[in-house]
Scaffold this motif. Structure first.
Motif, PDB file in Angstrom:
ATOM      1  N   ALA A 247       1.128  -1.205   0.233  1.00 31.47           N
ATOM      2  CA  ALA A 247      -0.447  -0.331  -0.304  1.00 31.47           C
ATOM      3  C   ALA A 247       0.768   1.506  -0.093  1.00 31.47           C
ATOM      4  O   ALA A 247       0.188   1.961  -0.240  1.00 31.47           O
ATOM      5  CB  ALA A 247      -0.987  -0.330   1.347  1.00 31.47           C
ATOM      6  N   ASP A 248       2.393   1.222  -0.025  1.00 32.64           N
ATOM      7  CA  ASP A 248       3.262   2.287   0.011  1.00 32.64           C
ATOM      8  C   ASP A 248       3.235   2.840  -0.911  1.00 32.64           C
ATOM      9  O   ASP A 248       5.190   2.860  -1.313  1.00 32.64           O
ATOM     10  CB  ASP A 248       4.559   1.902   1.294  1.00 32.64           C
ATOM     11  N   ILE A 249       2.300   3.856  -1.844  1.00 29.13           N
ATOM     12  CA  ILE A 249       2.509   4.111  -3.138  1.00 29.13           C
ATOM     13  C   ILE A 249       2.303   5.649  -3.242  1.00 29.13           C
ATOM     14  O   ILE A 249       0.804   5.547  -2.199  1.00 29.13           O
ATOM     15  CB  ILE A 249       1.694   3.323  -4.605  1.00 29.13           C
ATOM     16  N   LEU A 250       2.817   6.463  -3.696  1.00 29.96           N
ATOM     17  CA  LEU A 250       2.730   7.266  -3.364  1.00 29.96           C
ATOM     18  C   LEU A 250       1.711   8.141  -5.207  1.00 29.96           C
ATOM     19  O   LEU A 250       1.430   9.120  -4.615  1.00 29.96           O
ATOM     20  CB  LEU A 250       4.123   8.683  -3.635  1.00 29.96           C
ATOM     21  N   ALA A 251       2.719   7.538  -5.869  1.00 31.50           N
ATOM     22  CA  ALA A 251       2.297   7.677  -7.112  1.00 31.50           C
ATOM     23  C   ALA A 251       2.188   6.994  -8.248  1.00 31.50           C
ATOM     24  O   ALA A 251       2.589   5.707  -8.097  1.00 31.50           O
ATOM     25  CB  ALA A 251       2.895   8.838  -8.138  1.00 31.50           C
TER      26      ALA A 251
END
Length: 426
Positions: A352-356
């Motif tokens: 889930a650690d997605i900035l873009a």
């Protein structure tokens, strides 16, 4: 070669990151001044703009808004202390929230703030008893937070007009005149209502303001409350995603002024509070991260950076029904053409650690600086900074062409200092 770096008040981003490291949040006071100024300049003098510290409780950010003329809206004892240390006068502070502790209410009584916004009849009785025991002179000023039977339109998050933990249902309040009259140590000054947040259409903000003022007029008459203050919330949003536009500040202020002018014909001595948080600080902030690795996985190109979910929960989409990208750019090659689609991630052990997701950017190499824009609201303090024991980032305020460290990044000692080791026998 032309310098393509992004700059903050003339300061190159590389200089800021060399001095303070990454990841970090950078806030620009020129942007804060402009956003506050557009709102303040358009409003009637009888409408006070109160900064909601929950949006960004950094001490220096709050202090700068105080120098511009804002009041402070706080929702915890720490926010109250922050506001007072930032220089806000007690008479320019209100305290709200549905779950105030006795200690927080006592702090409000001691500080003699402008108003405690009471959200239940029980809280009113508790505050009345605390004020009686406090020995402070004069009654404690109170606004009654009402949950009206009035649905907000255009809200990103509805906070009234339906079953909520916030405020007192209007119908219940109408049956409480005798209980309000029995209070001896608090003085009801007016009404507060907050219907929702992140409104992107000016007409929705204006319509909600008119609805709240109409409800306040009715309640004031039915309960015998002299309306010295009406806080109609605000919830003015900012555009984060493709297809969104910022609401027009002129349309908002013109509409609010017209609503206030109509209300003032029957309530000439009333003052008004517009709460503003996100719309004052979001555009000023950039979350700056450094690319650690660029890699391929099953046909998708990933950029792994040193910042993510733990610092910027809003940008990674936690709590959102649909994952959408905040504006993001490569800061050390600002203006270079986008050539590749990347999924930009943080360093955490969670997918889930997605900035873009699949965003078009110039070619990225390890060491490049990326900036998540519009990140001046609901950043580190609304994020799980202790996840994986990573800690919170540095925060830098750029003011008058100088970069000031306004929060140092957490160290390992910081993260462990509050813990206590039990000595187990072998």
């Amino acid at each position: 070669m032309t310098d393509q770096q992004a700059r903050f008040q003339g300061l190159p981003v590389s200089g800021i990151t060399e001095e303070f490291g990454t990841p970090l949040f950078v806030y620009d006071t020129d942007t804060i001044r402009a956003d506050y100024g557009r709102l303040r300049a358009g409003l009637r003098p009888s409408v006070d703009v109160y900064y909601s510290l929950k949006a960004n409780p950094n001490l220096s950010v709050a202090a700068f808004l105080r120098t511009l003329g804002a009041g402070a809206e706080v929702s915890s004892e720490a926010e109250l202390v922050t506001a007072l240390r930032a220089g806000f006068a007690p008479e320019d502070v209100i305290f709200l929230g549905p779950g105030k502790t006795a200690g927080e209410l006592e702090a409000c009584v001691r500080a003699r703030i402008r108003a405690v916004v009471c959200e239940s009849l029980r809280e009113l009785r508790t505050l009345d008893a605390l004020a009686a025991r406090s020995g402070t002179p004069g009654p404690v000023s109170v606004l009654l937070r009402v949950n009206p039977a009035l649905a907000a339109t255009g809200s990103g998050l509805a906070m009234g007009g339906r079953p909520r933990q916030f405020g007192i249902d209007a119908d219940l309040l109408r049956r409480s005149r005798a209980e309000l009259a029995a209070l001896r140590h608090v003085r009801v000054e007016g009404i507060h209502a907050y219907l929702g947040t992140r409104f992107l259409r000016a007409q929705d903000v204006v319509q909600n303001t008119r609805g709240i003022l109409a409800e306040a007029d009715r309640l004031g008459a039915e309960l015998g409350i002299p309306l010295r203050t009406v806080d109609f919330g605000g919830g003015i949003g900012v555009a984060y995603f493709d297809g969104e536009n910022d609401p027009d500040p002129g349309e908002i202020t013109d509409g609010i002024n017209a609503a206030v002018d109509d209300f003032a014909r029957d309530h000439p001595d009333c003052r008004y509070i517009l709460e503003a948080g996100r719309c004052l600080t979001a555009a000023s902030g950039t979350y700056v991260v450094r690319a650690l690795d660029v890699k391929e996985s099953m046909g998708e190109t990933f950029v792994v950076t040193d910042g993510g979910t733990h610092h910027h929960m809003a940008a990674v989409g936690v709590g959102s029904f649909v994952r959408r990208n905040f504006p993001l750019r490569v800061l050390n090659r600002h203006g270079a053409p986008a050539t590749t689609r990347y999924t930009v991630t943080g360093p955490l052990c969670t997918p889930a650690d997605i900035l873009a997701k699949q965003v078009a950017l110039p070619e990225i190499r390890p060491g490049d600086l990326l900036g998540v824009e519009r990140s001046g609201a609901y950043g580190p303090t609304a994020s799980p900074g202790l996840f994986l024991s990573r800690g919170y980032p540095a925060e830098v305020l750029v003011h008058e062409g100088r970069a000031h460290l306004v929060r140092r990044r957490d160290t390992v000692d910081d993260l462990l200092s509050a813990q206590r080791l039990v000595e187990f026998r072998p």
